[in-house]
Design a protein around this motif. Structure first.
Motif, short mmCIF file in Angstrom:
data_model
loop_
_atom_site.label_atom_id
_atom_site.label_comp_id
_atom_site.label_asym_id
_atom_site.label_seq_id
_atom_site.Cartn_x
_atom_site.Cartn_y
_atom_site.Cartn_z
N LEU A 98 0.83 -1.21 0.00
CA LEU A 98 0.00 0.00 0.00
C LEU A 98 0.86 1.25 0.00
O LEU A 98 0.57 2.22 -0.71
CB LEU A 98 -0.93 0.01 1.21
CG LEU A 98 -2.11 -0.95 1.16
CD1 LEU A 98 -2.84 -0.95 2.49
CD2 LEU A 98 -3.05 -0.60 0.03
N ASP A 99 1.93 1.25 0.80
CA ASP A 99 2.83 2.40 0.83
C ASP A 99 3.49 2.62 -0.53
O ASP A 99 3.63 3.75 -0.99
CB ASP A 99 3.90 2.22 1.90
CG ASP A 99 3.32 2.25 3.32
OD1 ASP A 99 2.18 2.74 3.48
OD2 ASP A 99 4.01 1.78 4.24
N LEU A 100 3.88 1.54 -1.19
CA LEU A 100 4.51 1.64 -2.50
C LEU A 100 3.52 2.19 -3.53
O LEU A 100 3.88 3.03 -4.35
CB LEU A 100 5.03 0.27 -2.95
CG LEU A 100 5.73 0.22 -4.30
CD1 LEU A 100 7.00 1.06 -4.27
CD2 LEU A 100 6.05 -1.21 -4.68
N GLN A 101 2.27 1.74 -3.48
CA GLN A 101 1.26 2.24 -4.42
C GLN A 101 1.00 3.73 -4.22
O GLN A 101 0.73 4.44 -5.18
CB GLN A 101 -0.04 1.46 -4.25
CG GLN A 101 0.01 0.06 -4.78
CD GLN A 101 -1.27 -0.70 -4.53
OE1 GLN A 101 -2.23 -0.17 -3.98
NE2 GLN A 101 -1.29 -1.96 -4.92
N LYS A 102 1.09 4.19 -2.98
CA LYS A 102 0.86 5.62 -2.72
C LYS A 102 2.01 6.47 -3.25
O LYS A 102 1.79 7.57 -3.74
CB LYS A 102 0.71 5.86 -1.22
CG LYS A 102 -0.58 5.34 -0.66
CD LYS A 102 -0.64 5.55 0.84
CE LYS A 102 -1.89 4.92 1.43
NZ LYS A 102 -1.89 5.02 2.90
N THR A 103 3.23 5.96 -3.17
CA THR A 103 4.37 6.74 -3.61
C THR A 103 4.63 6.61 -5.10
O THR A 103 5.17 7.52 -5.72
CB THR A 103 5.65 6.33 -2.85
OG1 THR A 103 5.90 4.94 -3.07
CG2 THR A 103 5.51 6.60 -1.36
N LYS A 104 4.28 5.47 -5.69
CA LYS A 104 4.54 5.24 -7.11
C LYS A 104 3.29 4.63 -7.75
O LYS A 104 3.18 3.41 -7.87
CB LYS A 104 5.73 4.30 -7.28
CG LYS A 104 6.15 4.12 -8.71
CD LYS A 104 7.36 3.22 -8.84
CE LYS A 104 7.72 3.03 -10.29
NZ LYS A 104 8.78 2.06 -10.46
#
Length: 67
Positions: free
Chosen positions: A32-38
């Motif tokens: 989820l954190d990765l999807q938010k940043t990229k």
């Protein structure tokens, strides 16, 4: 001790089961954190409307292909 997310309510977990659920929750949070940043790039030539794989079928030229 409280159970990690997605554990069966009221069930006593073994240490390996607890560790597996905690690791899975950590991986989900990292994703989820990765999807938010990229965010994903926009899809080209994809299906119009609602995501067909969510409903289990595809429609092309009026014909529905069910998986």
């Amino acid at each position: 001790m409280t159970n990690p997310p997605h554990a069966a309510p009221g069930k006593t977990l073994s240490p390996p089961a607890r560790r597996a659920l905690e690791e899975a929750a950590k991986r989900r949070q990292q994703e989820l954190d990765l999807q938010k940043t990229k965010p994903l790039p926009p899809e080209k030539s994809g299906p119009k409307g609602a995501e067909p794989t969510r409903f289990g079928d595809w429609e092309r030229g009026g014909i529905t292909y069910d998986f």
